[in-house]
Design a protein around this motif. Structure first.
Motif, PDB file in Angstrom:
ATOM      1  N   SER A 224     -45.477  20.276  28.689  1.00  0.00           N
ATOM      2  CA  SER A 224     -44.492  20.980  27.884  1.00  0.00           C
ATOM      3  C   SER A 224     -43.081  20.480  28.175  1.00  0.00           C
ATOM      4  O   SER A 224     -42.729  20.173  29.311  1.00  0.00           O
ATOM      5  CB  SER A 224     -44.547  22.485  28.167  1.00  0.00           C
TER       6      SER A 224
ATOM      7  N   GLU B 219     -44.019  24.677  19.720  1.00  0.00           N
ATOM      8  CA  GLU B 219     -45.162  23.819  20.045  1.00  0.00           C
ATOM      9  C   GLU B 219     -44.784  22.882  21.193  1.00  0.00           C
ATOM     10  O   GLU B 219     -43.784  22.178  21.128  1.00  0.00           O
ATOM     11  CB  GLU B 219     -45.592  23.002  18.821  1.00  0.00           C
ATOM     12  N   ASN B 220     -45.594  22.908  22.258  1.00  0.00           N
ATOM     13  CA  ASN B 220     -45.393  22.023  23.415  1.00  0.00           C
ATOM     14  C   ASN B 220     -44.027  22.206  24.088  1.00  0.00           C
ATOM     15  O   ASN B 220     -43.451  21.257  24.617  1.00  0.00           O
ATOM     16  CB  ASN B 220     -45.566  20.542  23.009  1.00  0.00           C
TER      17      ASN B 220
END
Length: 285
Positions: free
Chosen positions: A2, A50-51
């Motif tokens: 991440s 996202e991520n």
């Protein structure tokens, strides 16, 4: 893996200092958003969730409004993990919401080695606040010099500034010169006698003005109302920052980097803001 993105709600004070420390000393390449606007924060999270792990530099009600509608990974730096005495409604709500939603955070970082809390919640981690013990190493100055300049008038709210020096910590960390002609009542004069306050109750000519400004670190204007003033511009012409009150008359200066804000709504808030300015001096002055 991440990506880490920082969301910082605070534009000044101790939390802003902490964020600056993170950026200067902990990360080489990091993205940060400095905002207290819910809409901006909401869409920033939504478009990057996202991520991405979002690091919140302090507790804020806007976090929980976002959590109602978006699922995202986050880390919270919780500077106050227990309620202080005489906590206000906002502080009580924040305390309630953080522990109501504690499992939604990947980590919650506290600055007190609270063994009970660390055992109770696996995602709570202890990290000491890193920079608060380095002030004397950064600068040998022990006391900050404040200058209240100009004719003494009731609307300039001098009493709250004088009363702040009854606080031992403020009196040990600041010197104040009140330079200007006007009336100071007996109660305030009694405080002045016992504190690091000097009064030059006379017309200030240009030569003395220059000496006082050279001595000072900040001009301070705790006014409770204002129509116009040239003091902030005078300070700027001497390359001195100003400390101003949180009134509408000073809003035009809010985006300026040379100003600091004092909450004059009550004495405790005023004192706390002044002490935060002291800490900030050794990092950003």
């Amino acid at each position: 893996m991440s990506k880490l993105k920082i969301i910082n709600f605070s534009s000044n004070g101790g939390i802003k200092q902490f964020t600056d420390h993170l950026l200067k000393n902990c990360f080489d390449d990091i993205e940060i958003i400095n905002s207290n606007k819910l809409k901006e924060i909401f869409f920033y999270i939504k478009s990057n969730k996202e991520n991405t792990t979002f690091l919140f530099t302090n507790n804020n009600l806007k976090i929980y409004l976002c959590l109602l509608f978006i699922k995202f990974d986050s880390i919270l730096i919780l500077h106050d993990h227990i309620l202080r005495n005489n906590s206000n409604i906002r502080e009580r709500l924040l305390h309630y919401f953080v522990f109501k939603n504690i499992n939604k955070f990947k980590k919650v970082i506290i600055h007190d080695n609270d063994e009970n809390l660390l055992k109770k919640y696996a995602n709570i981690k202890y990290l000491k606040m890193p920079y608060h013990n380095t002030l004397k190493e950064i600068n040998n100055i022990e006391k900050i010099h404040l200058l209240f300049f100009g004719r003494i008038e009731k609307y300039k709210n001098l009493d709250i500034l004088i009363k702040s020096f009854k606080n031992e910590e403020i009196n040990n960390k600041f010197n104040l010169i009140i330079a200007g002609k006007g009336f100071i009542n007996e109660d305030m004069q009694e405080i002045i006698k016992k504190t690091n306050i000097t009064v030059i109750n006379q017309f200030i000519d240009d030569r003395l003005r220059d000496i006082l400004i050279d001595w000072s670190h900040y001009f301070i204007l705790p006014y409770d109302s204002i129509t116009q003033t040239g003091i902030v511009d005078l300070a700027g012409s001497y390359e001195k920052p100003s400390i101003v009150s949180n009134i509408a008359g000073f809003k035009s200066y809010n985006s300026k980097i040379f100003k600091n804000i004092l909450n004059i709504n009550n004495q405790e808030s005023f004192n706390n803001d002044l002490l935060e300015i002291y800490d900030d001096f050794f990092i950003n002055y």
